[in-house]
Design a protein around this motif. Structure first.
Motif, PDB file in Angstrom:
ATOM      1  N   PRO A  71       0.855  -1.230   0.102  1.00  0.00           N
ATOM      2  CA  PRO A  71       0.097   0.023  -0.078  1.00  0.00           C
ATOM      3  C   PRO A  71       0.888   1.142  -0.022  1.00  0.00           C
ATOM      4  O   PRO A  71       1.982   1.158   0.849  1.00  0.00           O
ATOM      5  CB  PRO A  71      -0.685  -0.170   1.259  1.00  0.00           C
ATOM      6  N   PRO A  72       0.481   2.183  -0.825  1.00  0.00           N
ATOM      7  CA  PRO A  72       1.316   3.602  -0.747  1.00  0.00           C
ATOM      8  C   PRO A  72       1.489   4.465   0.368  1.00  0.00           C
ATOM      9  O   PRO A  72       0.351   4.259   0.997  1.00  0.00           O
ATOM     10  CB  PRO A  72       0.914   4.354  -1.766  1.00  0.00           C
ATOM     11  N   VAL A  73       2.421   4.901   0.783  1.00  0.00           N
ATOM     12  CA  VAL A  73       2.594   5.657   1.971  1.00  0.00           C
ATOM     13  C   VAL A  73       1.923   6.811   1.821  1.00  0.00           C
ATOM     14  O   VAL A  73       1.723   7.297   0.636  1.00  0.00           O
ATOM     15  CB  VAL A  73       4.082   5.879   2.756  1.00  0.00           C
ATOM     16  N   ILE A  74       1.442   7.492   3.034  1.00  0.00           N
ATOM     17  CA  ILE A  74       0.664   8.874   2.895  1.00  0.00           C
ATOM     18  C   ILE A  74       1.664   9.952   2.831  1.00  0.00           C
ATOM     19  O   ILE A  74       2.486  10.123   4.012  1.00  0.00           O
ATOM     20  CB  ILE A  74      -0.103   9.234   4.114  1.00  0.00           C
ATOM     21  N   PRO A  75       2.067  10.679   1.814  1.00  0.00           N
ATOM     22  CA  PRO A  75       2.914  11.839   1.750  1.00  0.00           C
ATOM     23  C   PRO A  75       2.537  12.876   2.182  1.00  0.00           C
ATOM     24  O   PRO A  75       3.325  14.055   1.981  1.00  0.00           O
ATOM     25  CB  PRO A  75       3.391  11.681   0.333  1.00  0.00           C
ATOM     26  N   HIS A  76       1.588  12.990   2.938  1.00  0.00           N
ATOM     27  CA  HIS A  76       1.283  14.381   3.661  1.00  0.00           C
ATOM     28  C   HIS A  76       0.717  14.305   5.306  1.00  0.00           C
ATOM     29  O   HIS A  76       0.363  13.087   5.576  1.00  0.00           O
ATOM     30  CB  HIS A  76       0.221  15.228   2.809  1.00  0.00           C
ATOM     31  N   SER A  77       0.575  15.137   5.758  1.00  0.00           N
ATOM     32  CA  SER A  77       0.042  15.235   7.201  1.00  0.00           C
ATOM     33  C   SER A  77      -1.353  14.526   7.172  1.00  0.00           C
ATOM     34  O   SER A  77      -2.213  15.277   6.422  1.00  0.00           O
ATOM     35  CB  SER A  77       0.244  16.476   7.977  1.00  0.00           C
ATOM     36  N   ILE A  78      -1.803  13.832   8.083  1.00  0.00           N
ATOM     37  CA  ILE A  78      -3.077  13.406   8.437  1.00  0.00           C
ATOM     38  C   ILE A  78      -3.647  13.838   9.664  1.00  0.00           C
ATOM     39  O   ILE A  78      -4.575  13.662  10.308  1.00  0.00           O
ATOM     40  CB  ILE A  78      -3.276  12.224   8.020  1.00  0.00           C
ATOM     41  N   GLU A  79      -2.856  14.891  10.232  1.00  0.00           N
ATOM     42  CA  GLU A  79      -3.131  15.249  11.646  1.00  0.00           C
ATOM     43  C   GLU A  79      -4.602  15.995  11.530  1.00  0.00           C
ATOM     44  O   GLU A  79      -4.790  16.873  10.658  1.00  0.00           O
ATOM     45  CB  GLU A  79      -2.087  16.265  12.335  1.00  0.00           C
ATOM     46  N   GLY A  80      -5.610  15.508  12.681  1.00  0.00           N
ATOM     47  CA  GLY A  80      -6.802  15.999  12.483  1.00  0.00           C
ATOM     48  C   GLY A  80      -7.828  15.424  11.597  1.00  0.00           C
ATOM     49  O   GLY A  80      -8.853  16.010  11.472  1.00  0.00           O
ATOM     50  N   TYR A  81      -7.432  14.498  10.830  1.00  0.00           N
ATOM     51  CA  TYR A  81      -8.225  13.990   9.745  1.00  0.00           C
ATOM     52  C   TYR A  81      -9.435  13.089  10.676  1.00  0.00           C
ATOM     53  O   TYR A  81      -9.004  12.363  11.508  1.00  0.00           O
ATOM     54  CB  TYR A  81      -7.558  13.214   9.030  1.00  0.00           C
ATOM     55  N   GLN A  82     -10.731  13.381  10.171  1.00  0.00           N
ATOM     56  CA  GLN A  82     -11.663  12.304  10.984  1.00  0.00           C
ATOM     57  C   GLN A  82     -11.850  11.294  10.107  1.00  0.00           C
ATOM     58  O   GLN A  82     -11.933  11.200   8.739  1.00  0.00           O
ATOM     59  CB  GLN A  82     -12.912  13.117  10.912  1.00  0.00           C
ATOM     60  N   LEU A  83     -11.837   9.994  10.805  1.00  0.00           N
ATOM     61  CA  LEU A  83     -11.906   8.732   9.854  1.00  0.00           C
ATOM     62  C   LEU A  83     -12.913   7.842  10.906  1.00  0.00           C
ATOM     63  O   LEU A  83     -12.434   7.431  11.893  1.00  0.00           O
ATOM     64  CB  LEU A  83     -10.468   7.904   9.783  1.00  0.00           C
ATOM     65  N   SER A  84     -14.191   8.047  10.710  1.00  0.00           N
ATOM     66  CA  SER A  84     -15.084   7.132  11.384  1.00  0.00           C
ATOM     67  C   SER A  84     -15.963   6.563  10.321  1.00  0.00           C
ATOM     68  O   SER A  84     -15.812   6.570   9.041  1.00  0.00           O
ATOM     69  CB  SER A  84     -15.944   8.128  12.233  1.00  0.00           C
ATOM     70  N   VAL A  85     -17.003   5.936  10.892  1.00  0.00           N
ATOM     71  CA  VAL A  85     -17.955   5.088  10.104  1.00  0.00           C
ATOM     72  C   VAL A  85     -18.759   6.150   9.351  1.00  0.00           C
ATOM     73  O   VAL A  85     -19.131   5.871   8.087  1.00  0.00           O
ATOM     74  CB  VAL A  85     -18.850   4.317  10.865  1.00  0.00           C
ATOM     75  N   ASN A  86     -19.129   7.225   9.436  1.00  0.00           N
ATOM     76  CA  ASN A  86     -19.834   8.296   8.966  1.00  0.00           C
ATOM     77  C   ASN A  86     -18.965   9.149   7.942  1.00  0.00           C
ATOM     78  O   ASN A  86     -19.553   9.772   7.120  1.00  0.00           O
ATOM     79  CB  ASN A  86     -20.811   9.162   9.904  1.00  0.00           C
ATOM     80  N   THR A  87     -17.656   9.343   8.545  1.00  0.00           N
ATOM     81  CA  THR A  87     -16.983  10.760   7.979  1.00  0.00           C
ATOM     82  C   THR A  87     -15.437   9.894   7.314  1.00  0.00           C
ATOM     83  O   THR A  87     -14.922   9.295   8.172  1.00  0.00           O
ATOM     84  CB  THR A  87     -16.621  11.766   8.763  1.00  0.00           C
ATOM     85  N   ASN A  88     -15.033  10.143   6.095  1.00  0.00           N
ATOM     86  CA  ASN A  88     -13.640   9.955   5.973  1.00  0.00           C
ATOM     87  C   ASN A  88     -13.137  10.956   4.874  1.00  0.00           C
ATOM     88  O   ASN A  88     -13.397  11.103   3.839  1.00  0.00           O
ATOM     89  CB  ASN A  88     -13.632   8.523   5.142  1.00  0.00           C
ATOM     90  N   ARG A 126     -14.941  -2.729   3.679  1.00  0.00           N
ATOM     91  CA  ARG A 126     -13.782  -3.221   4.177  1.00  0.00           C
ATOM     92  C   ARG A 126     -12.396  -2.352   3.797  1.00  0.00           C
ATOM     93  O   ARG A 126     -11.348  -2.776   4.239  1.00  0.00           O
ATOM     94  CB  ARG A 126     -13.669  -4.596   3.837  1.00  0.00           C
ATOM     95  N   ARG A 127     -12.787  -1.575   2.873  1.00  0.00           N
ATOM     96  CA  ARG A 127     -11.650  -0.581   2.470  1.00  0.00           C
ATOM     97  C   ARG A 127     -11.975   0.793   2.979  1.00  0.00           C
ATOM     98  O   ARG A 127     -11.159   1.631   2.458  1.00  0.00           O
ATOM     99  CB  ARG A 127     -11.553  -0.604   0.812  1.00  0.00           C
ATOM    100  N   TYR A 128     -12.694   1.251   3.593  1.00  0.00           N
ATOM    101  CA  TYR A 128     -13.140   2.401   4.262  1.00  0.00           C
ATOM    102  C   TYR A 128     -12.094   2.994   4.869  1.00  0.00           C
ATOM    103  O   TYR A 128     -11.971   4.461   5.069  1.00  0.00           O
ATOM    104  CB  TYR A 128     -14.655   2.620   4.573  1.00  0.00           C
ATOM    105  N   PHE A 129     -11.391   2.248   6.088  1.00  0.00           N
ATOM    106  CA  PHE A 129     -10.623   2.866   7.108  1.00  0.00           C
ATOM    107  C   PHE A 129      -9.091   2.811   6.417  1.00  0.00           C
ATOM    108  O   PHE A 129      -8.505   1.859   6.595  1.00  0.00           O
ATOM    109  CB  PHE A 129     -10.902   2.172   8.354  1.00  0.00           C
TER     110      PHE A 129
END
Length: 163
Positions: A71-88, A126-129
């Motif tokens: 899987p590619p690595v994330i090349p930017h900051s994800i600080e503060g990203y919301q990752l939940s069942v309702n929001t991505n 199954r690929r959402y998170f």
């Protein structure tokens, strides 16, 4: 000789088992003391300051993958990203329909497939998170030296290259 006392034979066996157990325990303790430590404090009961947090690599440059299907690595900051069942928040740039405006790479078509390989209209649950597979990269020293060499570094030529 055959008429030796059975209790004497039992006593000799018990002493042999005791000696064997003692050797096993002392050998294990000696071996455990020689195992090199990969990380953490040298004395776990000592109060020391925490190591500084690693600096995240946030240069937005896609990194070369180390092996096929990595899987590619994330090349930017994800600080503060919301990752939940309702929001991505990742989907606000990487969703198929939004990549033209954002300039971000589109998520793989495999993320739109279910377990049976059928294509779905939206991202498979199954690929959402995303952070289950994709991680940001930190600028740190590896814990273990890596001597991996890619096939191209070993002198192998691609199929059909003429050699």
């Amino acid at each position: 000789m055959r008429s030796q006392d059975p209790s004497r034979r039992l006593s000799r066996r018990l002493w042999t088992l005791f000696a064997l157990a003692l050797c096993l325990v002392t050998g294990t303790v000696a071996l455990a003391q020689t195992v090199p430590q990969l990380s953490g404090r040298s004395s776990p009961m000592q109060n020391t300051g925490a190591d500084p947090l690693p600096r995240w690599i946030v240069d937005d440059i896609q990194k070369m993958r180390n092996y096929p299907d990595q899987p590619p690595v994330i090349p930017h900051s994800i600080e503060g990203y919301q990752l939940s069942v309702n929001t991505n928040r990742c989907m606000s740039c990487h969703r198929r329909e939004l990549t033209e405006g954002s300039g971000a790479p589109m998520i793989s078509v495999t993320h739109y497939m279910n377990r049976e390989g059928q294509m779905l209209a939206d991202v498979s649950p199954r690929r959402y998170f995303c952070t289950a597979c994709h991680v940001p990269q930190a600028d740190t020293r590896p814990l273990v030296d890596n001597t991996f060499k890619d096939m191209s570094e070993l002198g192998f030529k691609p199929a059909g290259s003429g050699q």
